[in-house]
Design an enzyme around this catalytic site. Structure first.
Site, PDB file in Angstrom:
ATOM      1  N   ASP A  81      51.002 -30.787  28.582  1.00 13.07           N
ATOM      2  CA  ASP A  81      50.003 -29.898  28.406  1.00 13.07           C
ATOM      3  C   ASP A  81      49.198 -30.031  29.700  1.00 13.07           C
ATOM      4  OD1 ASP A  81      49.080 -32.416  27.588  1.00 13.07           O
ATOM      5  OD2 ASP A  81      47.423 -31.627  26.983  1.00 13.07           O
ATOM      6  N   ASP A 112      49.598 -33.895  37.453  1.00 14.75           N
ATOM      7  CA  ASP A 112      49.315 -34.616  35.898  1.00 14.75           C
ATOM      8  C   ASP A 112      49.996 -33.613  34.987  1.00 14.75           C
ATOM      9  OD1 ASP A 112      48.054 -35.835  33.994  1.00 14.75           O
ATOM     10  OD2 ASP A 112      46.058 -35.045  34.546  1.00 14.75           O
ATOM     11  N   GLU A 147      47.233 -34.004  25.136  1.00 17.11           N
ATOM     12  CA  GLU A 147      46.764 -35.339  26.078  1.00 17.11           C
ATOM     13  C   GLU A 147      45.437 -34.789  26.457  1.00 17.11           C
ATOM     14  OE1 GLU A 147      45.665 -38.712  28.645  1.00 17.11           O
ATOM     15  OE2 GLU A 147      46.099 -36.457  29.017  1.00 17.11           O
ATOM     16  N   GLU A 148      45.490 -33.687  27.039  1.00 16.96           N
ATOM     17  CA  GLU A 148      44.192 -33.173  27.617  1.00 16.96           C
ATOM     18  C   GLU A 148      43.226 -32.885  26.961  1.00 16.96           C
ATOM     19  OE1 GLU A 148      44.052 -34.031  30.675  1.00 16.96           O
ATOM     20  OE2 GLU A 148      45.759 -33.911  31.861  1.00 16.96           O
ATOM     21  N   GLU A 176      51.398 -41.250  34.021  1.00 12.69           N
ATOM     22  CA  GLU A 176      50.131 -40.543  34.378  1.00 12.69           C
ATOM     23  C   GLU A 176      50.075 -40.813  36.150  1.00 12.69           C
ATOM     24  OE1 GLU A 176      47.854 -38.735  33.393  1.00 12.69           O
ATOM     25  OE2 GLU A 176      48.137 -39.066  31.271  1.00 12.69           O
TER      26      GLU A 176
END
Ligand SMILES: [Zn+2]
Length: 396
Positions: A81, A112, A147-148, A176
């Protein structure tokens, strides 16, 4: 002799571009995991979608792909994501066009961290081409689509499911974008914890012309803020910078010019190091607040409306995994990476409960910004580093 796998050549640049073209803004899957599945399956990975739901949160799609059933198990963890594009008119290149320009690959998620997922996929393909599928070990990709966002239906639940069925991970690298200025200059071997506290401070509302009859909640709060930020919370530890505390909002909502407010709400966030657990730190902060409040006299009160811990601090002792990854980086870049614990939280905080984990990836300078980009040469270098990590981890 390696089998037909050697024909399964993955190109990190093309795979990154294809992933960036999937508009997978949290919590949308947007074809990113489907693409990974069709890429990984021919390499021998058994792909398993782990989609989770929970009341009050968005449904999230996740992918767990593993090749090998026994031996030591190396896991690459990441997220497909991306954060929203923000102000679209500020982008000079379409955020999902994945264009190449001036030695960079542009697009949301390039740094990212779709680039890292592609780099690991190329690395795994090359490793499997050399060693074959029966290399007496297991390689997996644990890719979440959450994750975000709130990180509720992603890595946490995937790890739980693996643990429930007895699947153990021996080491994990999270992709990351940890490089700071130059590719390979930094590894994250831990992260600070993060806690957000909502306070409600009450005094006595009154007419500003009669200060003796009121207890201004703003003034009361200002003394409490002072008590929290005047003295440092700690001096930092061997591997961590000092704990920091920042007020992020103070809300009164008072439109009158002649009323001193009786209630004020405030929120602070703290990023804390390994000298604390969230519980210990909260107790310490409450003590500071209560002491300052008592000093003010009167009947003013402080209520803690909400305490949200998004993660405890974690730290991986420099040891075999850190040395292995640092050595792999040095073999590609010629330089030694700095071991750091700075920056925000990541899913590594969940993985740390199960196995040694560290984070290493591209240069993060442009992440979450407009015109996010990553160096084409860096993508190739990252694939080489990940391949060297696998070579070293599964060295005969
Ligand atoms: Zn990320």
């Amino acid at each position: 002799m390696p089998d037909a796998l050697s024909s399964n050549v993955i190109d990190v640049i093309e795979l990154t571009r294809a992933l960036v073209r999937c508009e997978s803004v949290t919590p949308r899957e947007a074809g990113a995991l489907d693409l990974l599945e069709v890429t990984l399956a021919p390499l021998g990975f058994k792909c398993e979608r782990m989609d989770f739901t929970q009341a009050g949160t968005d449904d999230v799609a996740n992918l767990y792909a593993r090749v090998g059933t026994g031996g030591r198990h190396f896991c690459f963890a990441g997220h497909s994501d991306v954060v929203p594009v923000g102000d679209l008119s500020s982008w000079t290149i379409g955020p999902f066009a994945a264009e190449l320009s001036g030695g960079y690959l542009f697009g949301r998620g390039a740094a990212d961290m779709k680039g890292a997922i592609a780099a690991f996929t190329e690395a795994a393909a090359r490793f499997l081409a050399k060693r074959g599928r029966d290399f007496d070990g297991s390689i997996s990709l644990l890719i979440t689509g959450d994750e975000e966002g709130p990180a509720v239906n992603g890595t946490v639940k995937m790890l739980q499911r693996l643990a429930e069925r007895g699947e153990k991970i021996d080491a994990c690298v999270v992709g990351e974008p940890t490089s700071s200025r130059r590719f390979g200059d930094m590894i994250k071997i831990g992260r600070r914890g993060s806690m957000t506290v909502d306070m409600v401070v009450r005094g006595i509302q009154g007419h500003v012309a009669y200060p003796e009859r009121l207890d201004n909640a703003i003034h009361r709060l200002s003394a409490l803020i002072e008590a929290l930020v005047r003295e440092p919370i700690d001096k930092g530890s061997t591997h961590f910078q000092p704990t920091s505390l920042q007020f992020t909002t103070v809300d009164v909502g008072n439109s009158a010019t002649n009323i001193a407010p009786g209630v004020v709400k405030a929120r602070f966030n703290t990023r804390f190091n390994d000298l604390w657990t969230s519980q210990k730190l909260l107790a310490h902060l409450k003590e500071r607040i209560e002491q300052a409040n008592a000093k003010l006299g009167g009947n003013g009160t402080v209520e803690y409306a909400k305490v949200e811990v998004s993660g405890e601090s974690f730290y991986t002792q420099p040891g075999p995994l850190v040395e292995l990854v640092a050595g792999a980086i040095e073999s590609v870049t010629g330089g030694k990476p700095e071991l750091s614990t700075t920056g925000g939280t990541s899913d590594a905080r969940f993985i740390a409960r199960y196995c040694p984990v560290l984070e290493f990836g591209l240069v993060g300078e442009s992440m979450h910004k407009v015109d996010e980009k990553t160096g084409v040469a860096d993508l190739k270098s990252l694939a080489q580093v990940y391949e060297a990590v696998l070579d070293r981890f599964f060295a005969a």
